[in-house]
Design an enzyme around this catalytic site. Structure first.
Site, mmCIF file in Angstrom:
data_model
loop_
_atom_site.group_PDB
_atom_site.id
_atom_site.type_symbol
_atom_site.label_atom_id
_atom_site.label_comp_id
_atom_site.label_asym_id
_atom_site.label_seq_id
_atom_site.Cartn_x
_atom_site.Cartn_y
_atom_site.Cartn_z
ATOM 1 C CG ASP A 101 -2.423 27.814 -9.311
ATOM 2 O OD1 ASP A 101 -3.603 27.144 -9.537
ATOM 3 O OD2 ASP A 101 -3.085 28.877 -8.695
ATOM 4 C CG ASP B 180 -1.307 36.326 -29.477
ATOM 5 O OD1 ASP B 180 -2.285 36.867 -28.438
ATOM 6 O OD2 ASP B 180 -1.819 34.263 -29.513
ATOM 7 C CG ASP C 200 -4.614 34.631 -8.850
ATOM 8 O OD1 ASP C 200 -4.910 34.051 -9.295
ATOM 9 O OD2 ASP C 200 -3.496 35.211 -9.964
ATOM 10 C CB ALA D 69 -14.677 30.677 -25.296
ATOM 11 C CG HIS D 70 -17.801 29.079 -31.687
ATOM 12 N ND1 HIS D 70 -18.220 27.925 -31.402
ATOM 13 C CD2 HIS D 70 -17.943 29.304 -33.004
ATOM 14 C CE1 HIS D 70 -19.067 27.946 -31.961
ATOM 15 N NE2 HIS D 70 -18.810 28.778 -33.062
ATOM 16 C CB THR D 71 -13.201 29.552 -33.486
ATOM 17 O OG1 THR D 71 -12.484 31.106 -32.983
ATOM 18 C CG2 THR D 71 -14.834 30.729 -34.390
ATOM 19 N NE ARG D 72 -12.002 24.872 -28.529
ATOM 20 C CZ ARG D 72 -10.981 23.591 -28.934
ATOM 21 N NH1 ARG D 72 -9.520 23.324 -28.426
ATOM 22 N NH2 ARG D 72 -11.912 22.479 -29.861
ATOM 23 C CG MET D 73 -8.606 27.861 -34.529
ATOM 24 S SD MET D 73 -8.822 27.939 -36.404
ATOM 25 C CE MET D 73 -10.439 28.781 -36.785
#
Lengths: 577, 688
Positions: free
Chosen positions: B313, B350, B524, B385-389
């Site tokens: 990975d 964040d 994992d 996940a929708h706006t990805r912002m």
């Protein structure tokens, strides 16, 4: 070693390799079922044979079926030869009205010819009818050799396949080996031999006037000699090519009509090693990596050449005791040798005939110097893998290669693999069996012989040399060579039975594990080679393989050899009485 | 290699091994090792012969037979000692593990609710599917997944690592191991294994070697050694009738004594490797435990040596976990400070490592102090996940950061768009293998944050080593091919798979296996489980999910994906050590023949003395010296067996040449010197 001897051996080796290269390619094509020129000529015969036998050559067999076919076919051949001997007095082509062969001798002879050993406990001219010789023995000379080639073909195929259940069709392999390899080669050799004076006639025995009258055992004057003739060249050709070795005449290729000239001597001697050497290269072609074939051939030469040197050197010497008696030592040890060949050519033949499991002779090994006699004996004891029998020598050597790969391969930090096939418990088990069984035959057989009354009764030279004779006999039988040291009275119930059993174990006790090995290898996935793979085509591996063969052979037989030829040699040369 | 975390004292282990060397003499145990069993039988036989010589007429002098017998016993004991020594470490560790398991009481819940009715049951009675509540101070009663709550857990009992770890429900940090302790908060755990099958049980069995099955190569080697022993048994046993015959025809000397035949047999059979074989296997497992990896079987460790493809990975193995902001690139006409400020504001809430690295970069490179926004009217926009912002609305300012296309869409909706210079910046960063993150305020893009994967130090050299020994490295990443390619080139892997999904991983493994390769990987997450199950060597991270751990055949307690490289080395080392000692053992036999054969037949055939290359003192001293050498070499080789031969990053051909020289040629020569020296010593001190 003289320059002359060196030249003889050098030319021999060069010509052998030069002939083996094209023949190896040809054999690979035959075993792969590819069309060849000969196949165009004999194709109808091949197809006719399949039709008659109800065989479909493209029906592939798994290893069990293949083994079954090998064993049934060989059992059938064995029974035919046995039956012919027991019933020859009732059958035609028996002008001398020979009686039935005794059961123990018939058993021994039948096993001997089925197993490609051609150990001869009988005297040919005085025991077997023409029918027995022609239908029984000559047929076996071809098909026992073809059986060896077939088993090898199955093993080679197993290496080249991946995740396959089948390893070929035995009947097809048998027929093709016989028709396309053994038959044409025999034809060519027979014509060449006959052209140079080897007997080939249907005329009756010749009566000739002796040049000088001789005196018989009862004082009568003898002026005439009966010289047996017959179709010799054709039988001698397959005897040499098929690593059979059973001579047309009782004294084999020492006979002036079986091997009259230095040229026939070279041809016959080349024929001994030709097919075994060529098959190494065929193997390389079948597994699609020619270097592998050359590596195996290289390992064979790596063992063969030093031993050849030792034997030629040893026979170039004369025992100090004889020198003291005033014998000229310059020609070497000529006792039991033909003067038309000399010591070197005889030693070359002896080394070749025991390296291959041929067993034909042009001199009496019994009369070799101790070290010269040790060479043929030990070459047999290492398992007939240095060239060895047609097919059988190579499959034996491949088993050693598996062993070498396993021993040393772990040292590179990976599960050992040979030609991409991982060598695991089952393969090691089969390899161990292949090495163990003939050794057990030699050692246990010799032990029983020297410990029993029946065994000792056959020993003609008492003392150390007698021990060597017994050891030689069991080495020869257990490894399917057929060569005899002479001196051993082998036609007795004990030896017929014991050596017969050894021949059976030495042949089929190996064929079965080898075919099981083939089955297991064919089923395996092939690991692609990379820098982490131990290479098996390098000089280092050639050396390793040769070393393993020598080491296993030495470790197993050194104690026994020490009590035979080694102590003989030390006594001959040393100060001790 | 990592330094051992549990280091038991040497003294007690050696003492215990010395005692066990005797208890292991039990023939029922010895028969599992055919080579050493033969030696034990020989020891008994010679002991009886010695007793016979003592009380009556022996076949040789009592001193000689007894000397051989004693050294044969030593041979067996030395081999047993080596095995016990190898087991010793594991046993000590297993004991401390057992303590962790004892007397744990569990609170079994009737339903998945912290306040549900709880009953006290012993941990041993828990079954798969039971729910238990574990609160601060409790020991977790069994393996399972956290289904509710979050807690810090002390896993030192299993991993040896004292820093506590966080375990919480959902995601890939949910697995807990029985025997570890909750330090704070509470969790509800759903038990995943029945008693006796827990990770701790498996680990104890592993380190104790109690359930140790022979590995495939070990079995193959065992067969070979047994086969060789049989050949030598035949060679030695038939010598007796041969010698009787020789005696009869010569009329001088005596039949070879049974003691000498037994001595010859023991010297010839491969006792060196036979005696050390199991020790090598146990020591290999132990080395694995020392780097904190638990294997479910020895077979898996051995397979690790065969691996020729490593799937790695990207994240965590090749790069240091997460991307980091390395540069801020403002749009034309925007001051870099303005961009830095906006980027910092957008990232304050964040908590992802990327977000934090932006804050750190703004602070360190552009001198912006981290601001406290708790009392301002800030509204944080979380990543979806929708706006990805993600971003922040603060005092009328609307700051967003996100992938170029997401921000582009966002700006378009506001009537703006990405300017060509921003697009050019985005392109440049992407081409270099970095991840561009566009920062926008209102309808205007301020600039781009360059997020970069940091390749771990030294990993490139490691991959080069692997290439030399024929192992292909493949980097797996979810990144786009461009980014992946750049990192792959920087890290020096052989190839990479970009935009990987669990399905493509599985397909990749299957494809490699179909071509005959052996594949190793680490994983994992639960979505790694199918690929882990398919791989030949699968290392699950201890922090990973229970599903991943069950699918793998090894668990790395440190959860360090780089460990795969150590595991491969340990696997190789185990095989190499076995091969080296086997070669050594067989090569030794040559010298022993030269010592014993002339001695055995000294009476019958004095000429055979010519073979005595070592010029040993007497037949008896020759036999004794060979037997003593044979025993002592086992003890001398114990360190190699336990430590393993050194693994060098060479191709197979070079390794073979080297090892053949050291162990083959060395094995040929060493006994000539050793036997001669021992012969000198025993004749000088007058033993023989």
């Amino acid at each position: 070693m003289t320059a002359h001897a060196l030249l003889q051996c050098g030319v021999y080796v060069v010509v052998l390799v030069a002939l083996a290269v094209p023949l190896g390619g040809y054999c690979a094509r035959v075993l792969g079922g590819e069309a060849t020129l000969v196949q165009r000529l004999l194709g109808p015969l091949e197809r006719g044979l399949y039709r008659a036998a109800g065989v479909r050559p493209d029906d592939e067999m798994d290893w069990r079926d293949y083994t079954g076919a090998v064993l049934w076919f060989n059992l059938f051949g064995l029974l035919v030869v046995y039956g012919l001997q027991r019933l020859q007095h009732l059958l035609p082509l028996n002008p001398q009205e020979l009686g039935p062969v005794a059961p123990d001798l018939a058993f021994n002879t039948a096993v001997s010819f089925a197993s490609n050993t051609n150990w001869q406990a009988y005297g040919g001219e005085t025991t077997l009818s023409y029918l027995t010789q022609m239908v029984g023995l000559t047929t076996q000379n071809f098909v026992s050799a073809a059986t060896g080639i077939a088993v090898l073909a199955a093993l080679a195929r197993a290496f080249s396949r991946r995740r396959a259940e089948t390893i070929g069709n035995f009947w097809a392999d048998l027929v093709r080996s016989t028709l396309y390899i053994l038959l044409p080669l025999s034809l060519v050799l027979a014509v060449a031999l006959a052209a140079d004076g080897v007997v080939q006639t249907f005329a009756p025995a010749a009566e000739v006037e002796l040049m000088r009258a001789a005196t018989g055992p009862e004082g009568q004057v003898i002026t005439q000699q009966t010289i047996p003739l017959g179709p010799g060249a054709s039988q001698i050709a397959i005897k040499q090519l098929g690593t059979n070795g059973g001579g047309f005449y009782n004294i084999n290729s020492a006979h002036p009509l079986e091997n009259p000239t230095p040229l026939t001597n070279v041809l016959e001697c080349l024929a001994i090693l030709l097919i075994p050497a060529a098959l190494c290269l065929s193997f390389g072609k079948i597994v699609a990596d020619r270097r592998q074939g050359w590596a195996v051939l290289g390992a064979m030469f790596a063992i063969f050449l030093p031993l050849l040197g030792l034997c030629v050197w040893s026979e170039g010497q004369l025992a100090p005791q004889l020198v003291e008696l005033g014998v000229d030592p310059s020609a070497g040890n000529l006792e039991g040798k033909e003067v038309r060949f000399g010591a070197a050519a005889s030693a070359l033949w002896a080394t070749a005939t025991t390296a291959a499991s041929n067993g034909s002779v042009n001199a009496m090994h019994d009369s070799f110097n101790p070290l010269g006699g040790l060479v043929p004996m030990w070459l047999m004891q290492v398992g007939e893998v240095v060239f060895g029998g047609v097919g059988s020598g190579l499959y034996g050597m491949l088993v050693f290669a598996i062993l070498a790969v396993f021993l040393a391969g772990l040292m590179v930090g990976r599960t050992p693999e040979y030609l991409g096939k991982k060598i695991e418990a089952f393969e090691v088990k089969m390899a161990a069996l292949v090495i163990l069984l003939p050794s057990a035959g030699v050692l246990v057989g010799t032990a029983i012989a020297v410990a029993s009354e029946a065994g000792r009764a056959g020993i003609s030279n008492p003392g150390i040399h007698g021990f060597s004779e017994v050891l030689y006999g069991f080495s020869s039988a257990s490894n399917n060579n057929g060569s005899a040291f002479a001196g051993l009275g082998a036609n007795s119930f004990f030896y017929n039975l014991a050596l017969g059993l050894c021949m059976l174990i030495g042949r089929y006790g190996i064929i079965v594990p080898v075919l099981a090995l083939a089955g297991a290898l064919a089923r395996k996935q092939t690991v692609p080679p990379g820098p982490g793979t131990m290479p098996t085509h390098t000089p280092l591996f050639v050396f390793l393989l040769a070393a393993i063969v020598v080491l296993v052979g030495a470790l197993t037989f050194v104690p026994a050899l020490a009590l035979g030829p080694i102590v003989e040699h030390l006594q001959m040369t040393g100060a001790h009485p | 290699m990592h330094s051992p975390k549990h280091k038991p004292a040497r003294g007690p282990i050696i003492r215990r091994a010395a005692i066990e060397a005797f208890t292991k003499l039990d023939p029922r145990r010895m028969v599992r090792n055919p080579v050493m069993f033969v030696v034990e039988v020989g020891s008994v036989l010679t002991t009886i012969l010695a007793a016979q010589a003592l009380v009556g007429e022996g076949e040789a002098s009592f001193g000689f037979i007894a000397g051989v017998a004693v050294w044969l016993w030593f041979t067996v004991l030395f081999a047993n000692f080596a095995e016990a020594l190898a087991e010793g470490r594991g046993k000590a560790q297993a004991e401390s593990l057992r303590k962790a398991r004892q007397h744990v009481q569990a609170r079994r819940l009737s339903e998945r609710d912290r306040h549900a009715r709880a009953e006290q049951v012993p941990a041993a009675q828990l079954r798969r599917g039971d729910l238990v509540l574990v609160i601060a101070g409790d020991t977790i009663p069994g393996d399972g997944d956290v289904v509710e709550g979050i807690a810090s857990v002390d896993e030192s009992a299993v991993t040896g690592e004292s820093a506590p770890v966080i375990r919480e429900s959902g995601g890939d940090r949910s697995a807990v191991t029985g025997g570890t302790r909750v330090l704070s908060d509470w969790i509800i755990v759903e038990i995943r294994s029945n008693p006796g099958e827990t990770f701790l049980d498996r680990m104890i069995a592993m380190v104790e070697g109690a359930k140790r099955k022979k590995t495939p190569n070990e079995i193959a080697l065992d067969i070979l050694l047994a086969g060789l022993s049989l050949v030598f048994l035949l060679a030695c046993a038939t010598l007796y009738p041969f010698s009787l015959y020789a005696l009869e025809t010569r009329g001088q000397g005596a039949p070879v004594p049974i003691t000498v035949l037994v001595a010859l047999l023991v010297c010839l059979i491969p006792t060196t490797i036979g005696g050390l074989l199991s020790a090598i296997g146990i020591a290999g497992m132990d080395r694995l435990i020392r780097v904190n990896v638990i294997a479910t079987s020895g077979r898996a460790v051995e397979a690790a040596g065969d691996v020729d493809v490593l799937l790695l990975d990207k994240t965590g193995t090749i790069t240091i976990g997460n991307r980091q902001a390395v540069e801020l690139l403002p749009a034309a006409g925007v001051k870099v400070e303005a961009l830095a400020e906006a980027a910092q504001l957008a990232s304050l809430a964040d908590e992802t490592p990327e977000g934090r690295s932006i804050v750190v970069l703004a602070k360190e490179k552009y001198g912006l102090r981290q601001r406290e926004l708790a009392n301002t009217e800030a509204r944080f926009i979380a990543f979806t996940a929708h706006t990805r912002m993600s971003g922040v609305d603060l005092a009328g300012r609307e700051i967003r950061k996100g992938a170029a296309d997401a921000i582009g869409k966002h700006l378009k909706a506001k009537g703006g768009g990405l300017s060509p210079d921003i697009q050019a910046l985005v392109q440049t960063i992407a081409k270099s293998g970095g991840t561009p993150l566009v920062v926008a305020e209102g309808s205007r893009a301020l600039g781009v944050v360059h997020l970069k994967d940091i390749v771990k130090g030294g990993i490139r050299e490691r991959f080069a080593e692997f290439r030399r020994i024929g192992i292909e490295t493949i980097m797996i990443t979810g990144d786009n091919p461009q980014t992946a390619g750049a990192i792959a080139a920087e890290a020096g892997v052989d190839s990479f798979q970009a935009e990987a999904t669990p399905e493509t991983k599985l397909a990749l493994i299957r494809g490699k296996q179909a071509a005959g390769h052996l594949v190793a990987m680490t994983g994992d997450g639960t979505n790694d489980a199918p690929a882990l199950a398919q791989a030949d060597v699968a290392v699950a991270m201890n922090t990973g999910t229970q599903a991943a751990k069950e699918a793998g055949n090894m668990v790395d307690l440190d959860s360090d994906p780089t460990k795969l490289l150590d595991i491969v080395e340990i696997g190789k080392q185990m095989l190499m050590t076995r091969g080296a000692l086997t070669t050594f053992s067989v090569a030794n036999d040559v010298a022993k023949y030269f010592a014993i054969i002339p001695a055995a037949f000294a009476g019958t055939y004095p000429d055979l003395r010519a073979l005595d290359l070592m010029r040993l003192h007497s037949p008896q001293s020759a036999v004794l010296a060979a037997v003593i050498f044979n025993a002592i070499i086992i003890i001398l080789l114990v360190p190699i067996a336990l430590r393993g031969v050194k693994v060098r990053p060479h191709p197979a051909a070079a390794l073979l040449r080297r090892n053949l020289l050291v162990f083959g040629l060395g094995g040929l020569v060493a006994p000539f010197i050793g036997i001669k020296l021992i012969d000198l010593v025993i004749t000088t001190i007058g033993v023989a």
